[in-house]
Design a protein around this motif. Structure first.
Motif, PDB file in Angstrom:
ATOM      1  N   ALA A 192       0.855  -1.186   0.000  1.00  0.00           N
ATOM      2  CA  ALA A 192       0.000   0.000   0.000  1.00  0.00           C
ATOM      3  C   ALA A 192       0.894   1.240   0.000  1.00  0.00           C
ATOM      4  O   ALA A 192       1.624   1.486   0.957  1.00  0.00           O
ATOM      5  CB  ALA A 192      -0.914   0.002   1.216  1.00  0.00           C
ATOM      6  N   LEU A 193       0.840   2.000  -1.092  1.00  0.00           N
ATOM      7  CA  LEU A 193       1.683   3.174  -1.249  1.00  0.00           C
ATOM      8  C   LEU A 193       0.836   4.429  -1.074  1.00  0.00           C
ATOM      9  O   LEU A 193      -0.109   4.675  -1.838  1.00  0.00           O
ATOM     10  CB  LEU A 193       2.351   3.165  -2.622  1.00  0.00           C
ATOM     11  N   GLY A 194       1.181   5.200  -0.045  1.00  0.00           N
ATOM     12  CA  GLY A 194       0.448   6.423   0.239  1.00  0.00           C
ATOM     13  C   GLY A 194       1.076   7.604  -0.472  1.00  0.00           C
ATOM     14  O   GLY A 194       2.231   7.962  -0.211  1.00  0.00           O
ATOM     15  N   LEU A 195       0.337   8.201  -1.403  1.00  0.00           N
ATOM     16  CA  LEU A 195       0.852   9.351  -2.125  1.00  0.00           C
ATOM     17  C   LEU A 195       0.800  10.595  -1.246  1.00  0.00           C
ATOM     18  O   LEU A 195       0.001  10.684  -0.316  1.00  0.00           O
ATOM     19  CB  LEU A 195       0.061   9.583  -3.413  1.00  0.00           C
ATOM     20  N   CYS A 196       1.635  11.560  -1.570  1.00  0.00           N
ATOM     21  CA  CYS A 196       1.698  12.775  -0.756  1.00  0.00           C
ATOM     22  C   CYS A 196       0.467  13.658  -0.950  1.00  0.00           C
ATOM     23  O   CYS A 196       0.258  14.606  -0.177  1.00  0.00           O
ATOM     24  CB  CYS A 196       2.979  13.544  -1.069  1.00  0.00           C
ATOM     25  N   ASN A 197      -0.356  13.341  -1.965  1.00  0.00           N
ATOM     26  CA  ASN A 197      -1.602  14.092  -2.157  1.00  0.00           C
ATOM     27  C   ASN A 197      -2.760  13.518  -1.343  1.00  0.00           C
ATOM     28  O   ASN A 197      -3.887  13.995  -1.438  1.00  0.00           O
ATOM     29  CB  ASN A 197      -1.976  14.163  -3.633  1.00  0.00           C
ATOM     30  N   GLY A 198      -2.486  12.472  -0.567  1.00  0.00           N
ATOM     31  CA  GLY A 198      -3.506  11.873   0.279  1.00  0.00           C
ATOM     32  C   GLY A 198      -4.099  10.590  -0.247  1.00  0.00           C
ATOM     33  O   GLY A 198      -4.754   9.846   0.494  1.00  0.00           O
ATOM     34  N   ASP A 199      -3.893  10.284  -1.542  1.00  0.00           N
ATOM     35  CA  ASP A 199      -4.403   9.034  -2.111  1.00  0.00           C
ATOM     36  C   ASP A 199      -3.538   7.853  -1.660  1.00  0.00           C
ATOM     37  O   ASP A 199      -2.365   8.013  -1.302  1.00  0.00           O
ATOM     38  CB  ASP A 199      -4.399   9.090  -3.638  1.00  0.00           C
ATOM     39  N   THR A 200      -4.113   6.645  -1.709  1.00  0.00           N
ATOM     40  CA  THR A 200      -3.381   5.405  -1.454  1.00  0.00           C
ATOM     41  C   THR A 200      -3.630   4.436  -2.608  1.00  0.00           C
ATOM     42  O   THR A 200      -4.763   4.274  -3.048  1.00  0.00           O
ATOM     43  CB  THR A 200      -3.815   4.752  -0.139  1.00  0.00           C
ATOM     44  N   ARG A 201      -2.564   3.823  -3.094  1.00  0.00           N
ATOM     45  CA  ARG A 201      -2.693   2.836  -4.167  1.00  0.00           C
ATOM     46  C   ARG A 201      -2.039   1.538  -3.734  1.00  0.00           C
ATOM     47  O   ARG A 201      -0.932   1.545  -3.188  1.00  0.00           O
ATOM     48  CB  ARG A 201      -2.014   3.320  -5.450  1.00  0.00           C
ATOM     49  N   ASP A 202      -2.700   0.428  -4.036  1.00  0.00           N
ATOM     50  CA  ASP A 202      -2.109  -0.889  -3.820  1.00  0.00           C
ATOM     51  C   ASP A 202      -1.331  -1.293  -5.062  1.00  0.00           C
ATOM     52  O   ASP A 202      -1.792  -1.100  -6.194  1.00  0.00           O
ATOM     53  CB  ASP A 202      -3.196  -1.925  -3.540  1.00  0.00           C
ATOM     54  N   LEU A 203      -0.154  -1.854  -4.842  1.00  0.00           N
ATOM     55  CA  LEU A 203       0.688  -2.332  -5.940  1.00  0.00           C
ATOM     56  C   LEU A 203       1.083  -3.772  -5.653  1.00  0.00           C
ATOM     57  O   LEU A 203       1.675  -4.062  -4.606  1.00  0.00           O
ATOM     58  CB  LEU A 203       1.940  -1.460  -6.066  1.00  0.00           C
ATOM     59  N   THR A 204       0.739  -4.684  -6.567  1.00  0.00           N
ATOM     60  CA  THR A 204       1.109  -6.094  -6.427  1.00  0.00           C
ATOM     61  C   THR A 204       2.457  -6.342  -7.083  1.00  0.00           C
ATOM     62  O   THR A 204       2.593  -6.159  -8.303  1.00  0.00           O
ATOM     63  CB  THR A 204       0.035  -6.997  -7.052  1.00  0.00           C
ATOM     64  N   LEU A 205       3.434  -6.750  -6.318  1.00  0.00           N
ATOM     65  CA  LEU A 205       4.784  -6.959  -6.831  1.00  0.00           C
ATOM     66  C   LEU A 205       4.838  -8.202  -7.714  1.00  0.00           C
ATOM     67  O   LEU A 205       4.110  -9.177  -7.489  1.00  0.00           O
ATOM     68  CB  LEU A 205       5.765  -7.103  -5.665  1.00  0.00           C
ATOM     69  N   ALA A 206       5.700  -8.167  -8.727  1.00  0.00           N
ATOM     70  CA  ALA A 206       5.829  -9.291  -9.661  1.00  0.00           C
ATOM     71  C   ALA A 206       7.185  -9.260 -10.338  1.00  0.00           C
ATOM     72  O   ALA A 206       7.814  -8.202 -10.476  1.00  0.00           O
ATOM     73  CB  ALA A 206       4.717  -9.217 -10.723  1.00  0.00           C
TER      74      ALA A 206
END
Length: 394
Positions: free
Chosen positions: A377-391
């Motif tokens: 879970a990567l929290g952007l500095c603009n307040g959004d959060t995105r999940d990234l699945t590693l591969a």
């Protein structure tokens, strides 16, 4: 802690024109106790050797850079120490040509070597060149160290300059010379049964092995799955293709699992007539002796000699800037590329934890090379959060 060797900084500087600057002819003296004069160093975020020396009695932070034909002083340092500079010419650098100035020097002290007289090139040395917040003052190149044997003990984080011909440790050998035209350290490698030369031996290049587009063309390894990476030279950023090859030979040495980068057509190596570069990420796997006067490079396995290169499983190449991570590049074919990440975005947290001030040395920094299948879970500095699945993707 081992870290992903990207983004990487490339500090080659070639083709500097002689300036209209009156100087005292340089004289270098090697101390009788030079073997005991080890110079301690640390590795920058960009994998370069950073140490302290003196210039005209002033302390200076420096990078040991065998890819520089003329040693370089930063404009910032020249201004702070009151050096008189003369603007003259340009030089070829990775990322593009850079304007040059020159300064006369009185006394340079580096380990067991003292040089009096001579000159030094003066250019902008931005902090991005080491990937950290503080810029360095100098790049120490061939003109200061080329007549000596350079013994680099990467595991112990120290180096020293010795009389040419000394052999302070045993290891395998590879050819080494200083090019008559480029005036930098050069060797050769063998990949896929093809001998590739000349290869600039460049301790200031944080990458492993880099090939020009022409040298890579037609190699058996060229059909491997490739992605992209970004690097930063004195002339600006460049994007290269990137792959891992199972084996590469350097003289008597056979190295397994080597990361290679391939410049686009018209890149730096092609422009200066070289086939590519052997960089610090490769060299630091060994104890290295560079002795062009004796015509040899000697390599003895270090602690990481057989360790596979760290491979990104995220596809995000970032730089720490205080308590945030700036996205510098999104690697082609990566999970990040597939989910729409863009260069220029900024990350302020990872799995809910704020980016620490000492991010580079913290355990949290390993997320980008984590186990495939892990969701971050990567929290952007603009307040959004995105999940990234590693591969795995290259």
């Amino acid at each position: 802690m081992r870290r992903l060797a990207a983004p990487l900084m490339l500090l080659a500087l070639l083709g500097a024109a002689e300036p209209p600057l009156r100087t005292v002819p340089p004289v270098s003296i090697l101390a009788t106790d030079a073997e005991a004069r080890w110079v301690p160093f640390d590795l920058t975020e960009g994998n370069q050797i950073r140490f302290t020396m003196t210039v005209d009695g002033h302390p200076a932070t420096a990078i040991l850079d065998t890819g520089v034909s003329y040693s370089v002083m930063s404009r910032r340092y020249a201004a702070a120490t009151g050096e008189r500079i003369v603007e003259h010419g340009t030089a070829d650098a990775i990322g593009g040509a850079v304007p040059l100035a020159w300064a006369a020097t009185r006394k340079l002290v580096l380990g067991g070597v003292t040089r009096t007289g001579g000159r030094i090139a003066v250019v902008e040395l931005p902090a991005i060149a080491t990937g950290e917040s503080m810029p360095v003052d100098l790049l120490v190149g061939r003109d200061l160290i080329g007549r000596y044997a350079l013994d680099i003990d990467y595991d112990a984080h120290r180096f020293r300059l010795l009389a040419s011909g000394r052999l302070p440790f045993t290891g395998v050998t590879a050819p080494l010379a200083i090019s008559a035209t480029r005036q930098v350290y050069e060797s050769e490698v063998t990949l896929g049964g093809r001998r590739i030369r000349p290869m600039i031996v460049d301790t200031g290049d944080g990458s492993s092995i880099t090939f020009s587009a022409d040298a890579w063309k037609g190699l058996a390894a060229a059909d491997r799955t490739m992605t992209t990476a970004i690097s930063f030279g004195l002339g600006g950023p460049i994007v290269t293709d990137l792959a891992v090859v199972p084996q590469l030979r350097l003289g008597q040495l056979t190295a397994p699992d080597v990361e290679v980068r391939v410049e686009r057509g018209g890149g730096f190596s092609q422009g200066v007539g070289a086939a590519g570069r052997i960089g610090a990420s490769f060299l630091q796997r060994y104890r290295v002796l560079l002795d062009p006067g004796a015509g040899r490079m000697v390599l003895a396995p270090g602690r990481t000699a057989t360790a596979p290169p760290l491979k990104s499983t995220s596809g995000l190449l970032v730089r720490a800037d205080g308590r945030r991570l700036d996205v510098l590049h999104v690697m082609r074919g990566s999970p990040a590329a597939a989910t729409g990440w863009q260069g220029g975005e900024a990350i302020c947290s990872i799995d809910g934890k704020a980016i620490p001030q000492d991010y580079r040395r913290s355990a949290i920094a390993s997320w980008s090379v984590g186990q495939p299948g892990r969701i971050v879970a990567l929290g952007l500095c603009n307040g959004d959060t995105r999940d990234l699945t590693l591969a795995s993707f290259y």
